[in-house]
Design a protein around this motif. Structure first.
Motif, short mmCIF file in Angstrom:
data_model
loop_
_atom_site.label_atom_id
_atom_site.label_comp_id
_atom_site.label_asym_id
_atom_site.label_seq_id
_atom_site.Cartn_x
_atom_site.Cartn_y
_atom_site.Cartn_z
N HIS A 250 0.85 -1.19 0.00
CA HIS A 250 0.00 0.00 0.00
C HIS A 250 0.88 1.24 0.00
CE1 HIS A 250 -3.15 2.87 1.39
NE2 HIS A 250 -3.94 2.04 0.72
N TYR A 251 0.45 2.26 -0.73
CA TYR A 251 1.26 3.47 -0.85
C TYR A 251 1.55 4.12 0.50
CZ TYR A 251 -3.30 5.82 -0.55
OH TYR A 251 -4.54 6.24 -0.16
N SER A 252 0.61 4.01 1.43
CA SER A 252 0.80 4.65 2.73
C SER A 252 1.96 4.01 3.50
CB SER A 252 -0.48 4.56 3.57
OG SER A 252 -0.83 3.21 3.81
N GLY A 253 2.10 2.69 3.37
CA GLY A 253 3.14 1.99 4.12
C GLY A 253 4.54 2.44 3.78
N VAL A 254 4.84 2.59 2.49
CA VAL A 254 6.19 2.97 2.08
C VAL A 254 6.48 4.43 2.44
CG1 VAL A 254 6.40 1.26 0.25
CG2 VAL A 254 5.40 3.48 -0.28
N PHE A 255 5.44 5.24 2.50
CA PHE A 255 5.65 6.64 2.92
C PHE A 255 5.83 6.71 4.44
CE2 PHE A 255 4.71 11.11 3.73
CZ PHE A 255 5.41 11.73 2.70
N TYR A 256 5.04 5.91 5.17
CA TYR A 256 5.10 5.93 6.63
C TYR A 256 6.46 5.50 7.17
CZ TYR A 256 -0.04 6.33 6.85
OH TYR A 256 -1.34 6.74 6.74
N ASN A 257 7.14 4.58 6.46
CA ASN A 257 8.39 4.05 7.01
C ASN A 257 9.64 4.72 6.45
OD1 ASN A 257 8.81 2.94 4.47
ND2 ASN A 257 8.30 0.84 5.08
N ASN A 258 9.48 5.94 5.93
CA ASN A 258 10.62 6.74 5.46
C ASN A 258 11.35 6.12 4.28
OD1 ASN A 258 10.56 9.03 7.23
ND2 ASN A 258 11.34 7.73 8.89
N SER A 259 10.64 5.35 3.45
CA SER A 259 11.27 4.71 2.29
C SER A 259 11.12 5.54 1.02
CB SER A 259 10.64 3.33 2.04
OG SER A 259 10.90 2.47 3.11
N VAL A 260 10.30 6.58 1.06
CA VAL A 260 9.99 7.37 -0.14
C VAL A 260 10.15 8.85 0.15
CG1 VAL A 260 8.13 8.04 -1.71
CG2 VAL A 260 8.45 5.64 -1.11
N ALA A 261 10.88 9.54 -0.73
CA ALA A 261 11.09 10.99 -0.55
C ALA A 261 9.89 11.79 -1.04
CB ALA A 261 12.35 11.44 -1.28
N MET A 262 9.32 11.41 -2.19
CA MET A 262 8.17 12.11 -2.77
C MET A 262 7.16 11.10 -3.29
SD MET A 262 9.97 15.20 -4.99
CE MET A 262 10.83 14.06 -6.10
N MET A 263 5.89 11.49 -3.27
CA MET A 263 4.86 10.56 -3.73
C MET A 263 3.65 11.33 -4.24
SD MET A 263 2.91 7.54 -1.58
CE MET A 263 2.05 8.69 -0.47
N GLU A 264 3.24 11.04 -5.46
CA GLU A 264 1.99 11.60 -5.99
C GLU A 264 0.82 10.84 -5.39
OE1 GLU A 264 -0.61 11.55 -10.13
OE2 GLU A 264 1.56 11.31 -10.26
N MET A 265 -0.11 11.57 -4.80
CA MET A 265 -1.26 10.92 -4.18
C MET A 265 -2.41 11.92 -4.08
SD MET A 265 -2.63 8.20 -3.28
CE MET A 265 -1.17 7.30 -3.82
N GLY A 266 -3.62 11.39 -3.83
CA GLY A 266 -4.81 12.22 -3.75
C GLY A 266 -4.88 13.02 -2.46
N SER A 267 -5.62 14.11 -2.50
CA SER A 267 -5.74 14.99 -1.34
C SER A 267 -6.40 14.31 -0.15
CB SER A 267 -6.53 16.25 -1.74
OG SER A 267 -7.75 15.90 -2.36
N TRP A 268 -7.10 13.20 -0.40
CA TRP A 268 -7.72 12.47 0.71
C TRP A 268 -6.68 11.98 1.72
CZ3 TRP A 268 -7.64 10.34 -4.30
CH2 TRP A 268 -6.77 9.25 -4.47
#
Length: 426
Positions: A250-268
Motif C-alpha cells: 500500500h502506498y501509505s506503508g512505504v511513505f510511513y516508514n521513510n522509504s519514499v522521498a516524494m509521492m503523488e497521491m490524492g488529497s484524501w
C-alpha cells in the motif's frame, strides 16, 4: 344484551383503530424519510455531521443512511436500482464509470429543472459540474473533489541536503529531483519517488493538457510518459510495479516508514497522514505538500482529480425532499462540514481551503503546503463517456502489461488503441 355488547365491542375496536391511526400519524408528524445510499458509514467522519446539520435546518425531513459497502458499491447500487426500486432516494456516485452506468440505465433524475427553479450556481464547482454534464443534462452534482498533489518527507530532504520541491515543477524537474533523492540499498533504500499501481498515476500525466483524454484513442500521446516512468523503474528511482502488485504494497506503508522521498497521491491522504503522525503511528515526523508537476506551457496547479457525485434516483417517490438534501450536500454549507473533517468538497474556494489549512490538526504550517491546495484546473481521471466502464477495463489491462514488461510500450499502446476504438464503434 348480547347484541348491545357486540355493538359496543365493535365501537371500541373501531375507536381503537382510529386512536392507533392518530398515534401513527402523530409519530410520523408529517416527516418525510428519505434513504441515502452510501458506503462505509461507520468509518467515514463526515456522514453524521452532514445529516445532523440538514435535519436541524429541515425538521420535516429525516435522512436514513443505507450502507452498501465500498468493495462493490457501484455494482450493488445499480443492481438495487434496477427494476424501478423506489426504496432509495439519494445516491452517492463513486466515479465516472459508475456514473455512466447509472445514466445509461436511466436510473438518475435529470436535475436541470430543480437547478433552474432554485437558481443553483454551477460555477462554484470550478468546471466540475460541466465535466459530468451529459448532453446538456445534469444527473449529479460534485459532492467531493479529490485532486492529486505531491507529498514529500522533509526529514529525508534535510538529511540529503537537498532543497524541498517547489509548487512550480515540470515533470522533467520532478524526475531530476527524484533521482537526486534516491539513495542506499536494501533496508536502507530511499526511493526518490513512488507510483501506486493505478493506471491513472501514469496515464493522467499525459491528459492534463486539456486536449487528450483517456477515452479518445489513439494513445500515442502517452508514450513519453511511460518511457520516463519505466526508466525510473529500471534505474531504481521508484519501486518495481510488479513487486508492488505481488506484495500488495500500500502506498501509505512505504511513505510511513521513510522509504519514499516524494509521492503523488490524492488529497484524501492529507487527513489520514496528519492523523497517523499525531498518533505516532508513522516514522514520518515532518512532511509537506506541493502542487502536482506540469508540462511546459501549462500553469502550475494543473492537476488530475476524481469527482464523487450526488444524485437522485429516478424511481424515488420523494424527489422534492431528495433534491433538497442532495443539493445541500453539494452546497457551500455542506462543503464547510466536509472541510472541517479534512476532506475536500466539490466546492473548493478560498474559504473552504482556509478551513482545511487552519482547522485540520497536523496540517503543515509552511506556505508551500498551503499554496499546494490552490489549483489552476482539475481534469478528471477519465472523461465522461457512456462507454467509460468498458474503456477503463481495457486501459487497466494495458497499463498492467506495459508496467510489468509483458509487452513494449508501443505494443501496449497499439493494443489499447485497437480495443477502445472497437468499443467506441459499437
Amino acid at each position: 344484551m348480547k347484541k348491545f355488547a357486540l355493538v359496543l365491542m365493535v365501537l371500541v375496536l373501531a375507536m381503537g383503530m382510529v386512536f392507533a391511526g392518530g398515534r401513527k400519524e402523530a409519530e410520523n408528524n408529517g416527516v418525510t424519510t428519505i434513504k441515502w445510499a452510501l458506503w462505509d458509514y461507520d468509518q467515514t467522519v463526515y456522514y453524521k455531521p452532514l445529516i445532523e446539520a440538514f435535519e436541524a435546518a429541515n425538521p420535516t425531513i429525516k435522512i436514513e443512511p443505507l450502507d452498501l459497502g465500498s468493495t462493490d458499491y457501484s455494482t450493488m447500487l445499480s443492481t438495487q436500482l434496477t427494476g424501478g426500486d423506489s426504496s432509495i432516494d439519494v445516491v452517492t456516485i463513486k466515479d465516472i464509470p459508475g456514473y455512466a452506468t447509472l445514466v445509461k440505465a436511466g436510473q438518475l433524475l435529470d436535475l436541470n429543472d430543480y437547478i433552474k427553479a432554485n437558481n443553483i450556481d454551477l460555477s462554484v464547482y470550478s468546471g466540475g459540474a460541466e465535466q459530468v454534464n451529459v448532453d446538456g443534462h445534469q444527473y449529479e452534482l460534485p459532492f467531493r473533489s479529490d485532486f492529486r498533489v505531491v507529498f514529500y518527507n522533509k526529514d529525508l530532504f534535510d538529511k540529503a541536503g537537498v532543497a524541498y520541491p517547489s509548487n512550480d515543477m515540470t515533470w522533467d524537474d520532478y524526475d531530476a529531483l527524484a533521482r537526486k533523492m534516491t539513495s542506499g540499498s536494501g533496508a536502507d533504500k530511499v526511493y526518490g519517488t513512488h507510483y501506486h499501481t493505478w493506471r491513472s498515476i501514469v496515464m493522467c500525466q499525459s491528459t492534463l493538457d486539456g486536449v487528450h483524454t483517456a477515452v479518445t484513442p489513439p494513445y500515442d500521446f502517452m508514450k513519453p510518459y511511460y518511457e520516463r516512468v519505466l526508466k525510473q523503474q529500471k534505474d531504481g528511482i521508484c519501486m518495481d510495479y510488479a513487486q508492488i502488485k505481488t506484495t500488495s504494497t500500500h502506498y501509505s506503508g512505504v511513505f510511513y516508514n521513510n522509504s519514499v522521498a516524494m509521492m503523488e497521491m490524492g488529497s484524501w491522504f492529507i487527513s489520514t497522514l496528519a492523523s497517523q503522525v499525531k498518533q505516532g503511528k508513522t516514522d514520518v515526523k515532518n512532511w509537506g505538500l506541493v502542487k502536482l508537476p506540469h508540462n511546459p506551457g501549462q500553469p502550475a496547479g494543473t492537476t488530475v482529480g476524481t469527482i464523487t457525485g450526488v444524485g437522485v434516483s429516478a424511481a424515488s417517490k420523494k424527489q422534492d425532499a431528495a433534491c433538497k438534501f442532495a443539493t445541500f450536500l453539494c452546497s457551500e454549507a455542506g462543503a464547510s462540514i466536509l472541510a472541517k473533517t479534512g476532506n475536500y468538497p466539490g466546492i473548493l474556494n478560498d474559504n473552504v481551503a482556509s478551513i482545511i489549512v487552519n482547522q485540520l490538526d497536523g496540517f503543515p504550517t509552511d506556505a508551500n503546503s498551503k499554496d499546494a491546495l490552490q489549483t489552476a484546473q482539475i481534469f478528471l481521471e477519465i472523461a465522461y463517456s457512456d462507454k467509460a466502464p468498458e474503456i477503463e477495463t481495457v486501459l487497466n489491462a494495458g497499463h498492467d502489461n506495459i508496467m510489468t514488461y509483458n509487452c513494449t510500450i508501443d505494443e501496449g499502446i497499439a493494443q489499447m488503441t485497437e480495443e477502445v476504438q472497437a468499443i467506441l464503434k459499437r
